[in-house]
Design a protein around this motif. Structure first.
Motif, PDB file in Angstrom:
ATOM      1  N   GLY A  94     -14.648  10.509  21.427  1.00  4.10           N
ATOM      2  CA  GLY A  94     -14.964  10.341  22.851  1.00  4.10           C
ATOM      3  C   GLY A  94     -16.447  10.426  23.162  1.00  4.10           C
ATOM      4  N   SER A  95     -17.253  10.842  22.185  1.00  8.96           N
ATOM      5  CA  SER A  95     -18.688  10.895  22.481  1.00  8.96           C
ATOM      6  C   SER A  95     -19.414   9.595  22.100  1.00  8.96           C
ATOM      7  N   TYR A  96     -18.670   8.632  21.501  1.00  9.80           N
ATOM      8  CA  TYR A  96     -19.263   7.298  21.257  1.00  9.80           C
ATOM      9  C   TYR A  96     -19.704   6.730  22.609  1.00  9.80           C
ATOM     10  N   VAL A  97     -20.921   6.228  22.658  1.00 15.58           N
ATOM     11  CA  VAL A  97     -21.498   5.769  23.927  1.00 15.58           C
ATOM     12  C   VAL A  97     -20.645   4.672  24.580  1.00 15.58           C
ATOM     13  N   GLY A  98     -19.995   3.853  23.764  1.00 14.83           N
ATOM     14  CA  GLY A  98     -19.019   2.889  24.274  1.00 14.83           C
ATOM     15  C   GLY A  98     -19.616   1.575  24.736  1.00 14.83           C
ATOM     16  N   PRO A  99     -18.774   0.524  24.710  1.00 12.21           N
ATOM     17  CA  PRO A  99     -19.253  -0.827  25.025  1.00 12.21           C
ATOM     18  C   PRO A  99     -19.799  -0.978  26.449  1.00 12.21           C
ATOM     19  N   ALA A 100     -19.202  -0.296  27.440  1.00  6.97           N
ATOM     20  CA  ALA A 100     -19.688  -0.490  28.817  1.00  6.97           C
ATOM     21  C   ALA A 100     -21.145  -0.044  28.946  1.00  6.97           C
ATOM     22  N   SER A 101     -21.484   1.058  28.296  1.00  2.35           N
ATOM     23  CA  SER A 101     -22.871   1.542  28.371  1.00  2.35           C
ATOM     24  C   SER A 101     -23.814   0.564  27.667  1.00  2.35           C
ATOM     25  N   ILE A 102     -23.356   0.005  26.557  1.00  7.48           N
ATOM     26  CA  ILE A 102     -24.217  -0.931  25.818  1.00  7.48           C
ATOM     27  C   ILE A 102     -24.427  -2.198  26.645  1.00  7.48           C
ATOM     28  N   VAL A 103     -23.370  -2.651  27.309  1.00  6.57           N
ATOM     29  CA  VAL A 103     -23.487  -3.820  28.195  1.00  6.57           C
ATOM     30  C   VAL A 103     -24.545  -3.553  29.275  1.00  6.57           C
ATOM     31  N   ASN A 104     -24.516  -2.362  29.839  1.00  7.35           N
ATOM     32  CA  ASN A 104     -25.456  -2.055  30.919  1.00  7.35           C
ATOM     33  C   ASN A 104     -26.867  -1.809  30.396  1.00  7.35           C
ATOM     34  N   ALA A 105     -26.981  -1.348  29.157  1.00  5.91           N
ATOM     35  CA  ALA A 105     -28.296  -1.269  28.534  1.00  5.91           C
ATOM     36  C   ALA A 105     -28.834  -2.681  28.285  1.00  5.91           C
ATOM     37  N   HIS A 106     -27.962  -3.561  27.803  1.00  9.58           N
ATOM     38  CA  HIS A 106     -28.326  -4.958  27.544  1.00  9.58           C
ATOM     39  C   HIS A 106     -28.908  -5.609  28.795  1.00  9.58           C
ATOM     40  N   ARG A 107     -28.284  -5.340  29.946  1.00 12.58           N
ATOM     41  CA  ARG A 107     -28.726  -5.964  31.194  1.00 12.58           C
ATOM     42  C   ARG A 107     -30.224  -5.690  31.462  1.00 12.58           C
ATOM     43  N   PHE A 108     -30.715  -4.500  31.041  1.00 12.66           N
ATOM     44  CA  PHE A 108     -32.131  -4.184  31.290  1.00 12.66           C
ATOM     45  C   PHE A 108     -33.015  -4.454  30.068  1.00 12.66           C
ATOM     46  N   ILE A 109     -32.458  -4.242  28.868  1.00 11.72           N
ATOM     47  CA  ILE A 109     -33.249  -4.483  27.652  1.00 11.72           C
ATOM     48  C   ILE A 109     -33.744  -5.931  27.604  1.00 11.72           C
ATOM     49  N   PHE A 110     -32.902  -6.872  28.068  1.00 12.14           N
ATOM     50  CA  PHE A 110     -33.280  -8.284  27.994  1.00 12.14           C
ATOM     51  C   PHE A 110     -33.878  -8.821  29.300  1.00 12.14           C
ATOM     52  N   ASP A 111     -34.199  -7.912  30.202  1.00  9.78           N
ATOM     53  CA  ASP A 111     -34.858  -8.313  31.454  1.00  9.78           C
ATOM     54  C   ASP A 111     -36.367  -8.342  31.188  1.00  9.78           C
ATOM     55  N   SER A 112     -36.964  -9.534  31.282  1.00  4.74           N
ATOM     56  CA  SER A 112     -38.381  -9.702  30.914  1.00  4.74           C
ATOM     57  C   SER A 112     -39.315  -8.835  31.762  1.00  4.74           C
ATOM     58  N   ARG A 113     -38.861  -8.339  32.898  1.00  4.71           N
ATOM     59  CA  ARG A 113     -39.729  -7.540  33.778  1.00  4.71           C
ATOM     60  C   ARG A 113     -39.667  -6.062  33.452  1.00  4.71           C
ATOM     61  N   ASP A 114     -38.686  -5.667  32.663  1.00  3.41           N
ATOM     62  CA  ASP A 114     -38.445  -4.243  32.408  1.00  3.41           C
ATOM     63  C   ASP A 114     -39.305  -3.749  31.237  1.00  3.41           C
ATOM     64  N   ARG A 115     -39.680  -2.463  31.278  1.00  3.49           N
ATOM     65  CA  ARG A 115     -40.491  -1.883  30.199  1.00  3.49           C
ATOM     66  C   ARG A 115     -39.810  -0.656  29.569  1.00  3.49           C
ATOM     67  N   GLY A 116     -38.523  -0.478  29.788  1.00  3.94           N
ATOM     68  CA  GLY A 116     -37.854   0.724  29.273  1.00  3.94           C
ATOM     69  C   GLY A 116     -37.053   0.499  28.002  1.00  3.94           C
ATOM     70  N   ILE A 176     -37.083  -0.162  34.854  1.00  3.57           N
ATOM     71  CA  ILE A 176     -38.210   0.724  34.535  1.00  3.57           C
ATOM     72  C   ILE A 176     -39.451  -0.140  34.345  1.00  3.57           C
ATOM     73  N   ASN A 177     -40.472   0.115  35.128  1.00  2.96           N
ATOM     74  CA  ASN A 177     -41.748  -0.572  34.947  1.00  2.96           C
ATOM     75  C   ASN A 177     -42.797   0.151  35.790  1.00  2.96           C
ATOM     76  N   ASP A 178     -43.697   0.873  35.102  1.00  5.88           N
ATOM     77  CA  ASP A 178     -44.721   1.643  35.825  1.00  5.88           C
ATOM     78  C   ASP A 178     -45.996   0.840  36.051  1.00  5.88           C
ATOM     79  N   GLU A 179     -46.026  -0.403  35.559  1.00  6.22           N
ATOM     80  CA  GLU A 179     -47.236  -1.208  35.749  1.00  6.22           C
ATOM     81  C   GLU A 179     -47.402  -1.513  37.239  1.00  6.22           C
ATOM     82  N   PRO A 180     -48.651  -1.599  37.726  1.00  6.50           N
ATOM     83  CA  PRO A 180     -48.841  -1.889  39.153  1.00  6.50           C
ATOM     84  C   PRO A 180     -48.179  -3.219  39.514  1.00  6.50           C
ATOM     85  N   PRO A 181     -47.444  -3.254  40.590  1.00  5.42           N
ATOM     86  CA  PRO A 181     -46.761  -4.511  40.947  1.00  5.42           C
ATOM     87  C   PRO A 181     -47.752  -5.579  41.373  1.00  5.42           C
TER      88      PRO A 181
END
Ligand code: SF4
Ligand code: F3S
Ligand code: FES
Length: 231
Positions: A161-183, A118-123
């Motif tokens: 079963g409604s706990y978001v679960g580790p796989a989702s957190i791992v995939n959130a981590h992949r973008f949360i710590f991406d310096s180019r992402d704004r989401g 996620i990044n809406d800034e002009p490329p």
């Protein structure tokens, strides 16, 4: 090598509850569990249902409970299990047939954390640059193949079963710590909800189950710290 394979089977059209079925086979010790269940399906019982695709630990479709541990059937050798092997569907998701579970709730949780850039800034005129050091911060979590071995080995997920679960957190981590992402804030908001990452009790089953050796619990801790840091 003579082996006995016990598979937990369930046919929704004939069974009211799961039942164990035993098969005796002669196999090479270097065969994988996937080879064994392919053999059962192709030569002994064509009605056996399970998922598989790549057969090389990449597609993530054949996670199963093998001798009581979540693993990919294509990555486990018979010689490492001995001559009695049990195979069951992964836990916490509805069994549709035999080893096939309904993966939709798992993918719903995955989609909820916005697992895309996620990044809406002009490329910039060329590309969005990132240093090797910035890339290294989320290197481990790029390796996820969405096999669900982590989430379905988590005792919190088994009871809720409604706990978001580790796989989702791992995939959130992949973008949360991406310096180019704004989401990041949107993702942290999702993970801060009642079934989000605060449900984790640091059981570590997820880290032990991951066939890609992703330090799952550490990733969860890093996202927690990001949450606290961002208030
Ligand atoms: Fe599978 Fe590991 Fe991804 Fe969990 S983190 S879904 S165990 S690859
Ligand atoms: Fe579950 Fe892993 Fe946390 S097993 S409790 S998500 S450390
Ligand atoms: Fe693709 Fe095992 S069949 S990971």
């Amino acid at each position: 090598m003579q082996i006995t394979v016990k598979i937990k089977r369930f046919d929704p059209e004939a069974d009211t509850r799961p039942r164990w079925v035993e098969y005796q086979l002669d196999v090479d010790p270097t065969e994988r569990v996937l080879d064994v269940i392919n053999h059962i399906k192709w030569e002994l019982d064509g009605s056996l249902a399970f998922r598989r695709s790549c057969a090389h630990g990449i597609c993530g479709s054949d996670a199963m409970l093998i001798n009581g541990v979540n693993r990919l059937a294509c990555k486990v050798l018979v010689q490492d299990l001995g001559n009695r092997i049990t195979v069951e569907p992964i836990r916490g998701l509805e069994v549709k047939k035999d080893l096939i579970v309904d993966m939709e709730p798992f993918f719903d949780s995955y989609r909820a954390v916005l697992p895309y850039f996620i990044n809406d800034e002009p490329p910039p005129p060329t590309e969005r640059l990132q240093s090797p050091e910035e890339r290294a911060v989320f290197d481990e979590t790029t390796k996820c193949i969405l096999c669900a071995a982590c989430t379905t080995s988590c005792p919190v997920f088994w009871t809720n079963g409604s706990y978001v679960g580790p796989a989702s957190i791992v995939n959130a981590h992949r973008f949360i710590f991406d310096s180019r992402d704004r989401g990041t804030l949107e993702r942290l908001e999702v993970l801060n909800q009642s079934n989000g990452l605060w449900r984790c009790r640091t059981a570590y089953n997820c880290t032990e189950a991951c066939p890609r050796d992703i330090p799952v619990t550490q990733a969860i801790e890093e996202v927690r710290r990001a949450m606290l840091f961002r208030g």
